[in-house]
Design an enzyme around this catalytic site. Sequence first.
Site, short mmCIF file in Angstrom:
data_model
loop_
_atom_site.label_atom_id
_atom_site.label_comp_id
_atom_site.label_asym_id
_atom_site.label_seq_id
_atom_site.Cartn_x
_atom_site.Cartn_y
_atom_site.Cartn_z
N GLU A 264 0.82 -1.22 0.00
CA GLU A 264 0.00 0.00 0.00
C GLU A 264 0.85 1.27 0.00
O GLU A 264 0.63 2.19 0.78
CB GLU A 264 -0.98 -0.03 1.17
CG GLU A 264 -1.98 -1.19 1.04
CD GLU A 264 -2.99 -1.28 2.17
OE1 GLU A 264 -2.77 -0.64 3.22
OE2 GLU A 264 -3.98 -2.01 2.02
N GLU A 382 -5.35 -8.27 -1.95
CA GLU A 382 -5.88 -8.27 -0.58
C GLU A 382 -7.32 -7.79 -0.63
O GLU A 382 -7.61 -6.75 -1.21
CB GLU A 382 -5.04 -7.36 0.33
CG GLU A 382 -5.55 -7.28 1.76
CD GLU A 382 -4.70 -6.36 2.63
OE1 GLU A 382 -3.48 -6.27 2.39
OE2 GLU A 382 -5.25 -5.70 3.53
#
Length: 575
Positions: A264, A382
């Site tokens: 991220e 994810e």
Amino acid sequence: MWDVYTILVDWSIGVEPTELTHENHHMKILKAWSSECAARTVGSKKTIHLLSVCDRGISYALGDTFMLLKAVATMVAQARNSSLRRCTEACVVSILKHNSLVKDGNRHSISHPRLGAMDLDYVIIFYIECPVENPRDLKNKILANAIRAFNPLRLRIGGSLQDQVVYDVGRPGKKCQPFKLKDDGLFGFSKVCLPMERWDQLNKLFNETGAKITFGLNALSGRKKSHGDPTLMIGKWHHGNARDFMNYTAHKGYKIDSYELGNELCGSGVSARILPEQYGKDVITLKTVLRKLYPDPSSRPKILGPGGFYDEQWFNTFLEVSGPDVVDGLTHHIYNLGAGVDPNLIKKIQDPFFLDEIAQTHKDVSTTVKLFGPWSGAWVGEAGGAYNSGGKDVSHAFVNGFWYLDQLGMTSTFNHKVFCRQALIGGNYALLNTTSFIPNPDYYGALLWHRLMGQQVLSTSHDGSPYLRAYSHCSKKTSGISVLLINMSNSTTFEVSVMDDLNLYPEEYSLTSGGYSTYVWQREEYHLTPKDGNIQSDVVLLNGTPLKLTESSDIPAMDPQVVDAASPITVRPIP
């Protein structure tokens, strides 16, 4: 094409926030929780299930964050026995893990609190919640059998704290240190250390269960914060420690399916971000290292990235810079159901119009791959449905399958190769119960998908209600097709007939009895329903029979019911 069902295994603790807005309640709640935690440690050497305060987590107003964390730090300091202190520390990690907001599918950091020291063992692998003496027992038979049943199951090892991990191999530079809270650290943490002894233990489990491993590497090594933008990390990736770790892994003979650089850090990032041009160059560096460590392309791990929320321009630029045949999987994250504490969560999961909204993101990622990286493939790296550990009474229950199975079907139609579910263990969205390891309903849905749905995705449509979802693939191990039907209505029964107008000569199956040969059509059906018709039940029935572990802790047989293929498929509602 569809590769293999995958599961996320995170580095950290998952919790679901519960509403807490008055700062004078902080110490009172934490003291009550700590007393309960201490009481539960008496005579127990196993993992403790946290009191509801920490099990549900703590949702706090932005202005109250520091006051809350100061109260937790006080409880850590006042804890007189190691068991209580460790429970309290685990709660701290839970709070820090989710010290962020997610808006429009993107998570934004809101603060960097101060606290004391943490030991990595409390937050490494499998969502540790409250260990008393040791991390989760990697020798647990149910855990091993749950992984082994997929044959193989992909485990992604990574998550929010992977970009703070130093590998204790080669010359890491400093003595292996535990977690320490740091104002300017990622998610408020300093760098921490992964001992190779722990890595050896994990690989023993992986080898025994046949798991496919995706490992998330620290992508922030060597970078510094930009003076003008504290979230922007500048400078090139220092790959020395990661190279030593990968070299150790290769020489030990540990099989790694893929490495993912960072978590991220793309787009606006979560707690930190990297510009796409620099990230592209860093991924080229990773490719060069892997080519040297694995001269044989057939055994060389794949490269994944960037592992974050989709940003079209960032993703396009990254692929342009990294160039052909470098990135094998373009990974993006989704939490399209919103917050786990949303009272409307259970309604969203059963709303086909709401579920359709994320389709545009999947389509956009697929388009990016087609235009800028056709040598790679789109992966959902994810996905937990609802962020902050999911919904307490929803994400681990039967009802979550409406979202989950629908997402598996939807992403495959947009040419995604892999779907990583958050998480195997930990939080409300775990596929295995966080204390007993007993499979939750979505585990069995995932296992059926993995066993039945092949890699060839077929175009599927119907002219009925939007509350009937339909997806089909070529069957995985036999001739024919596998069809997934989801009835999201609570009142309508659907009678479904399957047709293929292009197949003019359908295959017939011959059964011989008494010397005479007759041709019959048969169909295998797997009907999943909740116990007692309660969609919030943790028990799922297959063709009317509860799916329970055997006496030897094995995953139960999942046999179909065989019916006349000429009859329509009846998909009943759950009132």
